[in-house]
Design a protein around this motif. Structure first.
Motif, PDB file in Angstrom:
ATOM      1  N   VAL A 119       0.857  -1.188   0.000  1.00  0.00           N
ATOM      2  CA  VAL A 119       0.000   0.000   0.000  1.00  0.00           C
ATOM      3  C   VAL A 119       0.893   1.239   0.000  1.00  0.00           C
ATOM      4  O   VAL A 119       1.796   1.337   0.851  1.00  0.00           O
ATOM      5  N   PRO A 120       0.709   2.159  -0.933  1.00  0.00           N
ATOM      6  CA  PRO A 120       1.512   3.395  -0.922  1.00  0.00           C
ATOM      7  C   PRO A 120       1.363   4.118   0.415  1.00  0.00           C
ATOM      8  O   PRO A 120       0.250   4.382   0.873  1.00  0.00           O
ATOM      9  N   TYR A 121       2.497   4.391   1.034  1.00  0.00           N
ATOM     10  CA  TYR A 121       2.477   4.962   2.377  1.00  0.00           C
ATOM     11  C   TYR A 121       2.045   6.423   2.339  1.00  0.00           C
ATOM     12  O   TYR A 121       2.522   7.204   1.512  1.00  0.00           O
ATOM     13  N   ARG A 122       1.137   6.743   3.238  1.00  0.00           N
ATOM     14  CA  ARG A 122       0.729   8.129   3.472  1.00  0.00           C
ATOM     15  C   ARG A 122       0.676   8.359   4.977  1.00  0.00           C
ATOM     16  O   ARG A 122       0.223   7.496   5.740  1.00  0.00           O
ATOM     17  N   LYS A 123       1.152   9.491   5.396  1.00  0.00           N
ATOM     18  CA  LYS A 123       1.252   9.782   6.815  1.00  0.00           C
ATOM     19  C   LYS A 123      -0.132   9.859   7.446  1.00  0.00           C
ATOM     20  O   LYS A 123      -1.008  10.568   6.944  1.00  0.00           O
ATOM     21  N   PRO A 124      -0.387   9.123   8.535  1.00  0.00           N
ATOM     22  CA  PRO A 124      -1.694   9.182   9.193  1.00  0.00           C
ATOM     23  C   PRO A 124      -2.012  10.597   9.669  1.00  0.00           C
ATOM     24  O   PRO A 124      -1.129  11.343  10.094  1.00  0.00           O
ATOM     25  N   ALA A 125      -3.273  10.953   9.608  1.00  0.00           N
ATOM     26  CA  ALA A 125      -3.730  12.276  10.039  1.00  0.00           C
ATOM     27  C   ALA A 125      -5.163  12.152  10.528  1.00  0.00           C
ATOM     28  O   ALA A 125      -5.952  11.361  10.002  1.00  0.00           O
ATOM     29  N   TYR A 126      -5.495  12.917  11.537  1.00  0.00           N
ATOM     30  CA  TYR A 126      -6.876  12.921  12.054  1.00  0.00           C
ATOM     31  C   TYR A 126      -7.508  14.282  11.837  1.00  0.00           C
ATOM     32  O   TYR A 126      -6.843  15.253  11.469  1.00  0.00           O
ATOM     33  N   ASP A 127      -8.803  14.327  12.070  1.00  0.00           N
ATOM     34  CA  ASP A 127      -9.592  15.489  11.659  1.00  0.00           C
ATOM     35  C   ASP A 127      -9.773  16.496  12.785  1.00  0.00           C
ATOM     36  O   ASP A 127      -9.411  16.252  13.934  1.00  0.00           O
ATOM     37  N   VAL A 128     -10.342  17.644  12.410  1.00  0.00           N
ATOM     38  CA  VAL A 128     -10.873  18.619  13.374  1.00  0.00           C
ATOM     39  C   VAL A 128     -12.361  18.308  13.510  1.00  0.00           C
ATOM     40  O   VAL A 128     -13.110  18.394  12.532  1.00  0.00           O
ATOM     41  N   GLN A 129     -12.797  17.926  14.696  1.00  0.00           N
ATOM     42  CA  GLN A 129     -14.128  17.345  14.858  1.00  0.00           C
ATOM     43  C   GLN A 129     -15.260  18.281  14.486  1.00  0.00           C
ATOM     44  O   GLN A 129     -16.375  17.834  14.217  1.00  0.00           O
ATOM     45  N   THR A 130     -15.025  19.572  14.457  1.00  0.00           N
ATOM     46  CA  THR A 130     -16.085  20.524  14.109  1.00  0.00           C
ATOM     47  C   THR A 130     -16.128  20.831  12.622  1.00  0.00           C
ATOM     48  O   THR A 130     -16.945  21.645  12.193  1.00  0.00           O
ATOM     49  N   ARG A 131     -15.275  20.194  11.823  1.00  0.00           N
ATOM     50  CA  ARG A 131     -15.224  20.466  10.390  1.00  0.00           C
ATOM     51  C   ARG A 131     -15.456  19.176   9.617  1.00  0.00           C
ATOM     52  O   ARG A 131     -14.645  18.256   9.660  1.00  0.00           O
ATOM     53  N   TRP A 132     -16.582  19.123   8.918  1.00  0.00           N
ATOM     54  CA  TRP A 132     -16.948  17.915   8.193  1.00  0.00           C
ATOM     55  C   TRP A 132     -15.987  17.617   7.052  1.00  0.00           C
ATOM     56  O   TRP A 132     -15.754  16.456   6.712  1.00  0.00           O
ATOM     57  N   ASN A 133     -15.445  18.651   6.435  1.00  0.00           N
ATOM     58  CA  ASN A 133     -14.531  18.388   5.328  1.00  0.00           C
ATOM     59  C   ASN A 133     -13.273  17.689   5.808  1.00  0.00           C
ATOM     60  O   ASN A 133     -12.741  16.797   5.130  1.00  0.00           O
ATOM     61  N   SER A 134     -12.782  18.043   6.995  1.00  0.00           N
ATOM     62  CA  SER A 134     -11.603  17.359   7.519  1.00  0.00           C
ATOM     63  C   SER A 134     -11.938  15.932   7.933  1.00  0.00           C
ATOM     64  O   SER A 134     -11.101  15.026   7.824  1.00  0.00           O
ATOM     65  N   THR A 135     -13.169  15.700   8.407  1.00  0.00           N
ATOM     66  CA  THR A 135     -13.597  14.334   8.729  1.00  0.00           C
ATOM     67  C   THR A 135     -13.649  13.475   7.464  1.00  0.00           C
ATOM     68  O   THR A 135     -13.238  12.302   7.482  1.00  0.00           O
ATOM     69  N   TYR A 136     -14.144  14.056   6.387  1.00  0.00           N
ATOM     70  CA  TYR A 136     -14.157  13.319   5.117  1.00  0.00           C
ATOM     71  C   TYR A 136     -12.740  12.972   4.667  1.00  0.00           C
ATOM     72  O   TYR A 136     -12.478  11.842   4.230  1.00  0.00           O
ATOM     73  N   LEU A 137     -11.814  13.902   4.780  1.00  0.00           N
ATOM     74  CA  LEU A 137     -10.432  13.640   4.366  1.00  0.00           C
ATOM     75  C   LEU A 137      -9.801  12.560   5.240  1.00  0.00           C
ATOM     76  O   LEU A 137      -9.021  11.724   4.739  1.00  0.00           O
ATOM     77  N   MET A 138     -10.125  12.537   6.525  1.00  0.00           N
ATOM     78  CA  MET A 138      -9.600  11.490   7.411  1.00  0.00           C
ATOM     79  C   MET A 138     -10.141  10.117   7.020  1.00  0.00           C
ATOM     80  O   MET A 138      -9.397   9.125   6.961  1.00  0.00           O
ATOM     81  N   LEU A 139     -11.457  10.045   6.751  1.00  0.00           N
ATOM     82  CA  LEU A 139     -12.044   8.763   6.338  1.00  0.00           C
ATOM     83  C   LEU A 139     -11.500   8.321   4.984  1.00  0.00           C
ATOM     84  O   LEU A 139     -11.284   7.117   4.754  1.00  0.00           O
ATOM     85  N   ASP A 140     -11.300   9.267   4.088  1.00  0.00           N
ATOM     86  CA  ASP A 140     -10.736   8.940   2.782  1.00  0.00           C
ATOM     87  C   ASP A 140      -9.337   8.363   2.927  1.00  0.00           C
ATOM     88  O   ASP A 140      -8.976   7.386   2.258  1.00  0.00           O
ATOM     89  N   LEU A 141      -8.541   8.951   3.816  1.00  0.00           N
ATOM     90  CA  LEU A 141      -7.192   8.438   4.073  1.00  0.00           C
ATOM     91  C   LEU A 141      -7.252   7.063   4.721  1.00  0.00           C
ATOM     92  O   LEU A 141      -6.451   6.174   4.390  1.00  0.00           O
TER      93      LEU A 141
END
Length: 529
Positions: A237-259
Motif C-alpha cells: 500500500v503506498p504509504y501516506r502519513k496518518p492524520a486525524y480530523d478537526v471534529q467541528t469540520r466535516w470536510n476534515s472528517t471526510y479527508l480522514m475517512l478517505d485516508l
C-alpha cells in the motif's frame, strides 16, 4: 340495560370482573364441582374484585363483596355509605360528589364534564381504534408550548382575549397559563427533546472515533510510525502519513475517512503487528466507514440547494461594498486606503479599480459637506460678532472686516484641492504604530484636531458607527426570524430553546408525513384582504 354514568353496563362489569379464586369465572356464573346444583335458586356465588374503572373510586373506598355480589362504598371525606353491586351504577356516588358531601374539598368536587370520559376514534393503520380520552391539563399545556415553539407565536398569545375565548369554548376546564409559565413550558419542552437527542447519540455506535483514535495512536510515537510503514510495505500500500480530523469540520472528517480507506489494508496489518493496538474494526464497521465516507463526499440535493441559497445571500451582502466601512478603514492612519485596496482585491479583483475610484469620490464628497458645515458655523459666529458691535467705533468695525477677510481666505485655501486636509492626510506617510499594537484611533484624531479640524470631526462621527449591522445577522442567521419585533427581548436561553425545539418538532411532523401549514397551498386562503 341502562348504562351507568361512566358508560359501563352490568354485562360489561360482569365481563371484566374476575372471581377471587383467579380461575377467570365471572362471579355470577356457578362453578360445577359436582356438589353444587347448576339450576334453581341455590346458586353458589364466589367473591369477586370490585370494579374501579370510574374516577369516583379516587374518593370512595369499598368493602368486600358478599355472597350476592353486593358491597358498600364509603366516602373518604364524610364516611357516607352507599350500597353497590353488579347491577348498580356509580351515579349515586357521582351525585354525592357533586354536592352531597360537605366535607369534600372544592377542587375535588365533580363536574359533569370532568367526571365523564369521552370516546374517541384514533386511526391506526387506516382502521378505527376506539379509545377513551380524558382531559389532562399538563398534556394540554405541553401541546400549547409545542404550538408556540413550532409556529413562532409570541409568549403572550395565551393572554390574547379571543384566543382565550376560543380555547375556553373547546375545553372550559383548561387553565390558560401566563406568559412566564408558557415560556417555562417551552424551555422544559426543549430540555425534554434535548435529553431524547442525547440518549439517541449515546446509543449510536460511532466508528468515526475508532478511525480518529487509530490515527492518533499511530502518530503518538516514532516507533509506531515505523511499524506502520512496515505494515504498509507488507501490504503493498503506498504509504501516506496518518492524520486525524478537526471534529467541528466535516470536510476534515471526510479527508480522514478517505485516508483511512486508502490505508485500510495497512491498518489491518498493523493491528497484527502491534499487540497493544486496541481499535481493531470488524468488516461491518469498515462498511459503516465506507457508507459515511460516501455521504460526506456527495452532498444531498437539499444540501446543495442550501449552499446555493447561502452563496446568493453572500454575494448580495458583499457585491456592493459598504463605502462607509471603507471610509472608516481609510481613517486609520496606520494603513489608510491601502487596507481597503488589499482586501477588496482578494474579494473582487476585477472590480477593484472602479470601487477605489468610487471610494475616493465618496470620501471627497463627505469631506466637502463637513467643510461647508464648518464654514457656515464660522460665518454665523463672525456675523453675530459684527452685528453686536455695529454701533461701535470705526476702528473696531475695521478690525472685524479684516477678521472676516482672514476667514474668507482660509476657506478659499481649504477648498483648493491641491492642499485640502483630506489630500494632505492621504499624502502623508503612514503612522509608525504597528498594526499589532493597541491603538486608540479616537485619541489619535483628537490630538490631530488642530492640524485636521474638519477631517477630525468627520472621523469622530464615522468611527462612532458600530461596525456590525443587522443586515449581516439576518442574512446568515436563523435567529433573525426568531427575534422578531414582538420577541426582541428574549434572552439567550429562550432563543436557544425556541430555535432547537422548533427544528426538532418540525422534523418530527415532516418525518411522520404531516404538514406544518405555514405556507400557502392555494385555496381560499390566497384571497387576502
Amino acid at each position: 340495560m341502562e348504562p351507568g354514568i361512566d358508560g359501563e353496563t352490568a354485562e360489561e362489569i360482569q365481563r371484566i370482573q374476575v372471581d377471587a379464586d383467579g380461575d377467570g369465572t365471572p362471579p355470577s356464573q356457578p362453578v360445577d364441582d359436582g356438589t353444587t346444583p347448576t339450576v334453581g335458586t341455590n346458586k353458589r356465588k364466589r367473591k369477586g374484585r370490585v370494579v374501579k374503572n370510574s374516577v369516583v373510586w379516587k374518593h370512595f373506598k369499598s368493602t368486600e363483596k358478599d355472597e350476592d355480589g353486593d358491597f358498600m362504598a364509603s366516602c373518604n371525606y364524610c364516611g357516607t355509605e352507599y350500597l353497590q353491586g353488579n347491577s348498580r351504577s356509580t351515579s349515586s356516588l357521582l351525585h354525592h360528589m357533586r354536592g352531597g358531601c360537605r366535607k369534600m374539598p372544592a377542587r375535588s368536587r365533580a363536574k359533569p364534564a370532568a367526571m365523564q370520559r369521552l370516546l374517541q376514534l384514533a386511526s391506526e393503520q387506516g382502521q378505527p381504534n376506539p379509545s377513551v380520552w380524558e382531559f389532562d391539563q399538563g398534556r394540554s399545556r405541553k401541546n400549547l408550548a409545542k404550538m408556540v415553539a413550532g409556529h413562532e407565536y409570541p409568549f403572550n398569545c395565551a393572554t390574547h382575549h379571543f384566543f382565550k375565548v376560543f380555547a375556553t369554548d373547546l375545553q372550559p376546564l383548561f387553565k390558560m397559563p401566563s406568559r412566564t409559565t408558557l415560556r417555562a413550558d417551552c424551555v422544559a419542552l426543549y430540555e425534554e427533546e434535548k435529553g431524547l437527542l442525547y440518549d439517541l447519540f449515546a446509543k449510536m455506535d460511532c466508528k468515526i472515533d475508532a478511525i480518529r483514535d487509530t490515527m492518533k495512536y499511530i502518530k503518538h510515537s516514532q516507533s509506531r510510525m515505523e511499524k506502520f510503514k512496515l505494515a504498509a510495505s507488507q501490504e503493498d500500500v503506498p504509504y501516506r502519513k496518518p492524520a486525524y480530523d478537526v471534529q467541528t469540520r466535516w470536510n476534515s472528517t471526510y479527508l480522514m475517512l478517505d485516508l483511512a480507506l486508502h490505508l485500510k489494508k495497512a491498518i489491518i496489518r498493523y493491528a497484527k503487528l502491534d499487540v497493544r493496538y486496541p481499535y481493531s474494526l470488524s468488516d461491518e464497521q469498515w462498511d459503516h466507514v465506507v457508507t459515511l465516507h460516501g455521504h460526506l463526499k456527495v452532498p444531498y440535493p437539499f444540501i446543495v440547494d442550501m449552499g446555493k441559497e447561502m452563496f446568493l445571500k453572500w454575494n448580495k451582502y458583499w457585491e456592493n461594498g459598504n463605502v462607509l466601512l471603507a471610509v472608516a478603514c481609510a481613517l486609520d492612519p496606520r494603513c489608510k486606503l491601502h487596507v481597503v485596496e488589499y482586501y477588496f482585491k482578494m474579494l473582487h479583483p476585477s472590480e477593484l479599480q472602479d470601487f477605489m475610484t468610487n471610494l475616493k469620490q465618496c470620501f471627497d464628497d463627505m469631506f466637502n459637506e463637513y467643510l461647508l458645515a464648518n464654514t457656515k458655523a464660522s460665518q454665523s459666529q463672525t456675523g453675530g460678532t459684527a452685528h453686536a458691535s455695529g454701533s461701535s467705533s470705526g476702528s473696531v468695525q475695521q478690525t472685524n472686516t479684516r477678521a472676516g477677510l482672514k476667514d474668507f481666505l482660509n476657506v478659499k485655501k481649504q477648498f483648493d484641492p491641491m492642499i485640502s486636509e483630506l489630500d494632505q492626510y492621504l499624502a502623508e506617510p503612514l503612522d509608525h504604530c504597528s498594526l499589532d499594537d493597541d491603538f486608540d484611533i479616537l485619541s489619535w484624531w483628537k490630538l490631530k484636531a488642530p492640524k485636521y479640524p474638519v477631517l477630525a470631526r468627520l472621523a469622530r462621527d464615522v468611527l462612532a458607527v458600530p461596525i456590525s449591522t443587522v443586515a449581516s445577522e439576518s442574512a446568515f442567521s436563523y435567529a433573525g426570524r426568531t427575534l422578531s419585533p414582538t420577541r426582541s427581548s428574549l434572552n439567550d436561553e429562550s432563543v436557544e430553546a425556541l430555535i432547537c425545539a422548533q427544528n426538532w418538532l418540525r422534523a418530527s411532523v415532516i418525518d411522520s408525513g404531516g404538514q406544518l401549514g405555514d405556507d400557502d397551498e392555494g385555496g381560499e386562503d390566497d384571497d387576502h384582504v
